[in-house]
Write a protein that holds these residues in place. Structure first.
Motif, PDB file in Angstrom:
ATOM      1  N   GLN A 102      -3.294 -18.109  34.275  1.00 55.35           N
ATOM      2  CA  GLN A 102      -3.753 -18.812  33.080  1.00 55.35           C
ATOM      3  C   GLN A 102      -2.640 -19.037  32.058  1.00 55.35           C
ATOM      4  O   GLN A 102      -2.463 -20.154  31.569  1.00 55.35           O
ATOM      5  N   GLN A 103      -1.875 -18.015  31.730  1.00 56.63           N
ATOM      6  CA  GLN A 103      -0.822 -18.174  30.731  1.00 56.63           C
ATOM      7  C   GLN A 103       0.258 -19.137  31.208  1.00 56.63           C
ATOM      8  O   GLN A 103       0.774 -19.932  30.427  1.00 56.63           O
ATOM      9  N   GLN A 104       0.579 -19.099  32.485  1.00 59.57           N
ATOM     10  CA  GLN A 104       1.574 -20.013  33.051  1.00 59.57           C
ATOM     11  C   GLN A 104       1.118 -21.469  32.906  1.00 59.57           C
ATOM     12  O   GLN A 104       1.909 -22.343  32.561  1.00 59.57           O
ATOM     13  N   ILE A 105      -0.158 -21.719  33.131  1.00 58.68           N
ATOM     14  CA  ILE A 105      -0.701 -23.075  33.012  1.00 58.68           C
ATOM     15  C   ILE A 105      -0.718 -23.511  31.554  1.00 58.68           C
ATOM     16  O   ILE A 105      -0.356 -24.647  31.234  1.00 58.68           O
ATOM     17  N   ILE A 106      -1.097 -22.619  30.662  1.00 58.45           N
ATOM     18  CA  ILE A 106      -1.073 -22.934  29.228  1.00 58.45           C
ATOM     19  C   ILE A 106       0.359 -23.259  28.799  1.00 58.45           C
ATOM     20  O   ILE A 106       0.599 -24.236  28.087  1.00 58.45           O
ATOM     21  N   ASP A 107       1.311 -22.452  29.259  1.00 62.07           N
ATOM     22  CA  ASP A 107       2.725 -22.694  28.921  1.00 62.07           C
ATOM     23  C   ASP A 107       3.207 -24.040  29.451  1.00 62.07           C
ATOM     24  O   ASP A 107       3.985 -24.735  28.782  1.00 62.07           O
ATOM     25  N   GLU A 108       2.750 -24.423  30.641  1.00 64.00           N
ATOM     26  CA  GLU A 108       3.151 -25.726  31.179  1.00 64.00           C
ATOM     27  C   GLU A 108       2.654 -26.864  30.291  1.00 64.00           C
ATOM     28  O   GLU A 108       3.386 -27.813  30.019  1.00 64.00           O
ATOM     29  N   LEU A 109       1.420 -26.754  29.817  1.00 64.90           N
ATOM     30  CA  LEU A 109       0.895 -27.793  28.922  1.00 64.90           C
ATOM     31  C   LEU A 109       1.681 -27.833  27.615  1.00 64.90           C
ATOM     32  O   LEU A 109       1.951 -28.915  27.084  1.00 64.90           O
ATOM     33  N   ILE A 110       2.057 -26.680  27.110  1.00 59.63           N
ATOM     34  CA  ILE A 110       2.862 -26.626  25.882  1.00 59.63           C
ATOM     35  C   ILE A 110       4.237 -27.221  26.141  1.00 59.63           C
ATOM     36  O   ILE A 110       4.740 -28.026  25.343  1.00 59.63           O
ATOM     37  N   ASN A 111       4.871 -26.849  27.254  1.00 67.93           N
ATOM     38  CA  ASN A 111       6.213 -27.358  27.573  1.00 67.93           C
ATOM     39  C   ASN A 111       6.236 -28.867  27.800  1.00 67.93           C
ATOM     40  O   ASN A 111       7.251 -29.518  27.557  1.00 67.93           O
ATOM     41  N   ARG A 112       5.128 -29.426  28.239  1.00 67.48           N
ATOM     42  CA  ARG A 112       5.034 -30.878  28.417  1.00 67.48           C
ATOM     43  C   ARG A 112       4.604 -31.576  27.124  1.00 67.48           C
ATOM     44  O   ARG A 112       4.381 -32.775  27.113  1.00 67.48           O
ATOM     45  N   SER A 113       4.457 -30.806  26.055  1.00 61.62           N
ATOM     46  CA  SER A 113       4.029 -31.316  24.735  1.00 61.62           C
ATOM     47  C   SER A 113       2.636 -31.944  24.786  1.00 61.62           C
ATOM     48  O   SER A 113       2.331 -32.837  24.007  1.00 61.62           O
ATOM     49  N   LEU A 114       1.816 -31.464  25.689  1.00 67.24           N
ATOM     50  CA  LEU A 114       0.439 -31.941  25.773  1.00 67.24           C
ATOM     51  C   LEU A 114      -0.505 -31.039  24.989  1.00 67.24           C
ATOM     52  O   LEU A 114      -1.575 -31.477  24.564  1.00 67.24           O
ATOM     53  N   GLU A 116      -0.388 -28.305  21.720  1.00 64.76           N
ATOM     54  CA  GLU A 116       0.432 -27.801  20.621  1.00 64.76           C
ATOM     55  C   GLU A 116       0.048 -26.364  20.323  1.00 64.76           C
ATOM     56  O   GLU A 116      -1.124 -26.003  20.393  1.00 64.76           O
ATOM     57  N   CYS A 117       1.045 -25.557  19.992  1.00 70.12           N
ATOM     58  CA  CYS A 117       0.798 -24.165  19.632  1.00 70.12           C
ATOM     59  C   CYS A 117       1.643 -23.823  18.416  1.00 70.12           C
ATOM     60  O   CYS A 117       2.849 -24.059  18.401  1.00 70.12           O
ATOM     61  N   SER A 118       0.970 -23.304  17.395  1.00 74.36           N
ATOM     62  CA  SER A 118       1.657 -22.865  16.185  1.00 74.36           C
ATOM     63  C   SER A 118       0.915 -21.654  15.644  1.00 74.36           C
ATOM     64  O   SER A 118      -0.303 -21.709  15.442  1.00 74.36           O
ATOM     65  N   ASP A 119       1.632 -20.576  15.406  1.00 73.22           N
ATOM     66  CA  ASP A 119       1.031 -19.334  14.903  1.00 73.22           C
ATOM     67  C   ASP A 119      -0.127 -18.875  15.782  1.00 73.22           C
ATOM     68  O   ASP A 119      -1.177 -18.467  15.285  1.00 73.22           O
ATOM     69  N   ASN A 120       0.051 -18.972  17.094  1.00 71.65           N
ATOM     70  CA  ASN A 120      -0.977 -18.569  18.063  1.00 71.65           C
ATOM     71  C   ASN A 120      -2.281 -19.332  17.906  1.00 71.65           C
ATOM     72  O   ASN A 120      -3.352 -18.837  18.251  1.00 71.65           O
ATOM     73  N   LYS A 121      -2.215 -20.541  17.387  1.00 75.09           N
ATOM     74  CA  LYS A 121      -3.362 -21.446  17.296  1.00 75.09           C
ATOM     75  C   LYS A 121      -3.026 -22.674  18.126  1.00 75.09           C
ATOM     76  O   LYS A 121      -1.900 -23.176  18.105  1.00 75.09           O
ATOM     77  N   TYR A 122      -4.022 -23.186  18.845  1.00 75.99           N
ATOM     78  CA  TYR A 122      -3.802 -24.266  19.797  1.00 75.99           C
ATOM     79  C   TYR A 122      -4.604 -25.497  19.407  1.00 75.99           C
ATOM     80  O   TYR A 122      -5.717 -25.388  18.890  1.00 75.99           O
ATOM     81  N   LEU A 123      -4.023 -26.677  19.687  1.00 71.04           N
ATOM     82  CA  LEU A 123      -4.728 -27.928  19.435  1.00 71.04           C
ATOM     83  C   LEU A 123      -4.122 -29.055  20.248  1.00 71.04           C
ATOM     84  O   LEU A 123      -2.995 -28.953  20.731  1.00 71.04           O
ATOM     85  N   LEU A 124      -4.892 -30.120  20.383  1.00 70.57           N
ATOM     86  CA  LEU A 124      -4.418 -31.339  21.028  1.00 70.57           C
ATOM     87  C   LEU A 124      -4.153 -32.387  19.963  1.00 70.57           C
ATOM     88  O   LEU A 124      -4.937 -32.526  19.012  1.00 70.57           O
TER      89      LEU A 124
END
Length: 191
Positions: A102-114, A116-124
């Protein structure tokens, strides 16, 4: 240069003398036999941006179906009154992904800029959310995604005591309504 929500304005003026008059800068003119303009506006919502987003979704669908499904599922959230999610709001939509991945997949979405993560909060971003929502709406996971999202919101509120508790409870109602499970709204009790 001035950036607004959906456009960038580039000022192209120059002065030939220190206290001289501002004139359009011809270096920015890309068209022959056209008078130079003092400013150019670039619309950021062009088809090129939308095409780029669609191609990212298509690549994910072909090469990492779990990341693709999670991205589409994240389109279920409205990001309005509650503009971002804690990690639990992302993980709850990964019900069919092994926990070790799960974390690896979340990181992939973040790395592709799909994602967004800031202060451990996520959004599209709104354009990515629009594509994710459209793809989720046409998938077999639409109903179950909204049920999982509703359960996340319900489990996040112990007692309805604050405005935030109320907003989170209303998000659960929204997701139950989207999944055509209004009878499950009774799970939300004011304590």
């Amino acid at each position: 240069m001035k950036k607004e929500e959906n456009k960038v304005t580039i000022e192209t003026r120059k002065r030939d003398e220190v206290n001289g008059v501002w004139i359009p800068d011809t270096r920015w003119n890309s068209t022959a036999n056209v008078a130079p303009l003092a400013r150019y506006e670039i619309n950021l919502l062009t088809e090129n941006v939308v095409d780029l987003i669609v191609s990212q979704f298509n690549q994910l669908q072909q090469h990492n179906i779990e990341a693709y499904r999670l991205l589409c599922r994240l389109g279920c959230y409205r990001y309005q009154n509650i503009p971002s999610l804690p990690i639990q709001g992302v993980v709850c939509l990964s019900w069919d992904i092994p926990q070790s991945q799960q974390q690896q997949i979340i990181d992939e979405l973040i790395n592709r800029s799909l994602l967004e993560c800031s202060d451990n909060k996520y959004l599209l971003h709104s354009l990515i959310r629009e594509e994710a929502t459209a793809r989720l709406r046409g998938s077999q996971y639409f109903r179950s995604t909204h049920i999982h999202a509703a359960e996340f919101w319900i489990n996040s509120v112990e007692n309805i005591e604050t405005l935030n508790d109320i907003l989170w409870s209303l998000e659960a109602c929204y997701h139950y309504q989207q999944s055509n499970n209004l009878e499950l709204v009774e799970k939300i009790r004011i304590k």
